[in-house]
Design a protein around this motif. Structure first.
Motif, PDB file in Angstrom:
ATOM      1  N   ASN A   1      10.912  13.568  -8.742  1.00  0.00           N
ATOM      2  CA  ASN A   1      10.501  13.346  -7.340  1.00  0.00           C
ATOM      3  C   ASN A   1      10.275  11.866  -7.042  1.00  0.00           C
ATOM      4  O   ASN A   1       9.355  11.505  -6.298  1.00  0.00           O
ATOM      5  CB  ASN A   1       9.236  14.147  -7.021  1.00  0.00           C
ATOM      6  N   GLY A   2      11.099  11.024  -7.647  1.00  0.00           N
ATOM      7  CA  GLY A   2      11.007   9.594  -7.395  1.00  0.00           C
ATOM      8  C   GLY A   2       9.882   8.906  -8.133  1.00  0.00           C
ATOM      9  O   GLY A   2       9.642   7.716  -7.905  1.00  0.00           O
ATOM     10  N   LEU A   3       9.171   9.620  -9.030  1.00  0.00           N
ATOM     11  CA  LEU A   3       8.060   9.058  -9.781  1.00  0.00           C
ATOM     12  C   LEU A   3       8.427   8.958 -11.264  1.00  0.00           C
ATOM     13  O   LEU A   3       9.192   9.770 -11.784  1.00  0.00           O
ATOM     14  CB  LEU A   3       6.802   9.912  -9.622  1.00  0.00           C
TER      15      LEU A   3
ATOM     16  N   PRO B   1       5.842   5.094  -8.426  1.00  0.00           N
ATOM     17  CA  PRO B   1       7.173   5.151  -7.819  1.00  0.00           C
ATOM     18  C   PRO B   1       8.198   4.482  -8.741  1.00  0.00           C
ATOM     19  O   PRO B   1       7.885   3.493  -9.415  1.00  0.00           O
ATOM     20  CB  PRO B   1       7.002   4.358  -6.516  1.00  0.00           C
ATOM     21  N   TYR B   2       9.411   5.016  -8.769  1.00  0.00           N
ATOM     22  CA  TYR B   2      10.460   4.429  -9.606  1.00  0.00           C
ATOM     23  C   TYR B   2      10.640   2.949  -9.319  1.00  0.00           C
ATOM     24  O   TYR B   2      10.910   2.147 -10.225  1.00  0.00           O
ATOM     25  CB  TYR B   2      11.790   5.169  -9.382  1.00  0.00           C
ATOM     26  N   GLU B   3      10.440   2.555  -8.047  1.00  0.00           N
ATOM     27  CA  GLU B   3      10.624   1.152  -7.667  1.00  0.00           C
ATOM     28  C   GLU B   3       9.673   0.212  -8.405  1.00  0.00           C
ATOM     29  O   GLU B   3       9.886  -1.011  -8.420  1.00  0.00           O
ATOM     30  CB  GLU B   3      10.430   0.984  -6.155  1.00  0.00           C
ATOM     31  N   THR B   4       8.617   0.767  -9.020  1.00  0.00           N
ATOM     32  CA  THR B   4       7.675  -0.048  -9.796  1.00  0.00           C
ATOM     33  C   THR B   4       8.388  -0.894 -10.838  1.00  0.00           C
ATOM     34  O   THR B   4       7.949  -2.004 -11.167  1.00  0.00           O
ATOM     35  CB  THR B   4       6.638   0.866 -10.485  1.00  0.00           C
ATOM     36  N   LEU B   5       9.495  -0.389 -11.364  1.00  0.00           N
ATOM     37  CA  LEU B   5      10.248  -1.121 -12.383  1.00  0.00           C
ATOM     38  C   LEU B   5      10.824  -2.424 -11.851  1.00  0.00           C
ATOM     39  O   LEU B   5      11.231  -3.287 -12.629  1.00  0.00           O
ATOM     40  CB  LEU B   5      11.386  -0.240 -12.923  1.00  0.00           C
TER      41      LEU B   5
ATOM     42  N   HIS C   1       0.830  -1.217   0.000  1.00  0.00           N
ATOM     43  CA  HIS C   1       0.000   0.000   0.000  1.00  0.00           C
ATOM     44  C   HIS C   1       0.858   1.259   0.000  1.00  0.00           C
ATOM     45  O   HIS C   1       0.430   2.296  -0.525  1.00  0.00           O
ATOM     46  CB  HIS C   1      -0.953  -0.003   1.184  1.00  0.00           C
ATOM     47  N   SER C   2       2.064   1.175   0.556  1.00  0.00           N
ATOM     48  CA  SER C   2       2.928   2.353   0.534  1.00  0.00           C
ATOM     49  C   SER C   2       3.332   2.704  -0.892  1.00  0.00           C
ATOM     50  O   SER C   2       3.498   3.889  -1.219  1.00  0.00           O
ATOM     51  CB  SER C   2       4.172   2.116   1.394  1.00  0.00           C
ATOM     52  N   PHE C   3       3.489   1.696  -1.754  1.00  0.00           N
ATOM     53  CA  PHE C   3       3.752   1.953  -3.167  1.00  0.00           C
ATOM     54  C   PHE C   3       2.492   2.433  -3.880  1.00  0.00           C
ATOM     55  O   PHE C   3       2.529   3.362  -4.691  1.00  0.00           O
ATOM     56  CB  PHE C   3       4.284   0.696  -3.848  1.00  0.00           C
ATOM     57  N   ILE C   4       1.358   1.791  -3.571  1.00  0.00           N
ATOM     58  CA  ILE C   4       0.094   2.154  -4.231  1.00  0.00           C
ATOM     59  C   ILE C   4      -0.285   3.604  -3.934  1.00  0.00           C
ATOM     60  O   ILE C   4      -0.741   4.331  -4.820  1.00  0.00           O
ATOM     61  CB  ILE C   4      -1.030   1.199  -3.774  1.00  0.00           C
ATOM     62  N   ASP C   5      -0.070   4.024  -2.676  1.00  0.00           N
ATOM     63  CA  ASP C   5      -0.463   5.380  -2.269  1.00  0.00           C
ATOM     64  C   ASP C   5       0.317   6.460  -3.024  1.00  0.00           C
ATOM     65  O   ASP C   5      -0.126   7.612  -3.100  1.00  0.00           O
ATOM     66  CB  ASP C   5      -0.252   5.559  -0.769  1.00  0.00           C
ATOM     67  N   LYS C   6       1.467   6.091  -3.579  1.00  0.00           N
ATOM     68  CA  LYS C   6       2.270   7.061  -4.321  1.00  0.00           C
ATOM     69  C   LYS C   6       1.880   7.148  -5.793  1.00  0.00           C
ATOM     70  O   LYS C   6       2.354   8.033  -6.515  1.00  0.00           O
ATOM     71  CB  LYS C   6       3.749   6.709  -4.203  1.00  0.00           C
TER      72      LYS C   6
END
Length: 321
Positions: free
Chosen positions: A172-174, A184-188, A131-136
């Motif tokens: 901004n990390g997106l 979020p960049y981490e999505t990759l 959810h912390s990723f989803i919220d971004k």
């Protein structure tokens, strides 16, 4: 025995032809279908080990009618020790005469770090970190425009507007996809811990533990992320979902070819062919590709020959019987 290898391995389903191509040209960066972070929202039953449900093509399934995907350009590797790859090849091996066999190449981890490879982040759907990723995530203006268009004809979605690919911009990390949605960049580098495929309602046909794959990814800095969805049963809106799939394919095909991911001869730690009788063929290819070229001397070439082995030998000498 170590749980992780000091090498990063890439296995190909393309057999000897694909392996020769990698040794000649490097790795091709290709699109892979990955789950959107938005699909990690719903918590799954504990009895299913937190694996994500992936419905197949049947009617009446209680889960969502569609899955949200992102198409991400990448090259995938793993750091599974070569003696433990047997189960990994059940999903990612090549078809041999007697079941799945391996064709692949191992490279040093220092090469991987130099080229910005990163281990995948495995998520449990519905968890706090998911959810912390989803919220971004932020839905872009093109998404809202499309949602508004769908309401103009009640009960009919029509055809999705085509959105051409756009190169990823990190702010901004997106990062953005082609519909201006932000993630979020981490999505990759996100993946569920596992997946359950359903061929019939509530009856799992196959489960895959992605955590066991120990995946590392390379994603180019100039990536174009493509948004898509897939419908998993018949619907009066099936034409709309078909247009989404066609638009995603069109966008992927319009992206300029990515640069190949290169390596040098000294980066290679292992080369795996399927059968013993294929080793001379592969060594002849190495000789033609490297002898007197790329600054490779005779000693380096002979050392490279020594790094060639076969899955047939691994199966006989290292795998439990």
């Amino acid at each position: 025995m170590p749980l992780s290898s000091d090498s990063l391995f890439h296995y190909t389903r393309g057999g000897m032809k694909a392996l020769k191509g990698i040794l000649s040209e490097g790795f091709w960066v290709l699109y892979h279908e990955e789950y959107s972070p938005l699909h990690f929202k719903n918590k799954v039953p504990v009895r299913d080990r937190g694996f994500l449900y992936k419905p197949s093509h049947f009617q009446g399934h209680p889960a969502d009618a569609f899955l949200q995907y992102l198409y991400i350009p990448m090259v995938s590797f793993c750091d599974i020790p070569i003696s433990n790859i047997k189960s990994h090849l059940n999903h990612y091996g090549s078809d041999g005469r007697n079941g799945k066999i391996a064709y692949g190449i191992g490279l040093t981890k220092s090469w991987g770090l130099d080229h910005n490879l990163n281990p995948v982040i495995y998520l449990v759907p519905g968890s706090q970190i998911a959810h912390s990723f989803i919220d971004k995530c932020v839905k872009g203006s093109k998404y809202h425009q499309e949602e508004s268009e769908k309401t103009k004809i009640p009960g009919r979605y029509g055809i999705e507007t085509y959105y051409p690919p756009s190169q990823m911009n990190i702010s901004n990390g997106l990062i953005n996809d082609n519909k201006e949605n932000l993630y979020p960049y981490e999505t990759l580098f996100l993946k569920p811990i596992g997946e359950i495929n359903l061929d019939k309602p509530n009856i799992p046909s196959e489960s895959i533990s992605f955590v066991d794959e120990k995946e590392w990814r390379y994603v180019p800095n100039d990536a174009s992320i493509i948004s898509g969805r897939k419908l998993f049963h018949s619907s009066h809106n099936s034409q709309y979902y078909q247009s989404i799939a066609e638009n995603a394919e069109r966008a992927k095909n319009e992206v300029p070819k990515y640069n190949d991911l290169k390596f040098e001869i000294d980066d290679i730690t292992h080369i795996v062919v399927g059968m013993n009788d294929e080793i001379p063929e592969l060594q002849k290819h190495l000789k033609a590709e490297y002898e007197g070229k790329r600054g490779v001397n005779e000693d380096q070439l002979h050392l490279l020959y020594s790094k060639v082995t076969s899955y047939e030998t691994l199966q006989r000498d290292f795998f439990p019987h």
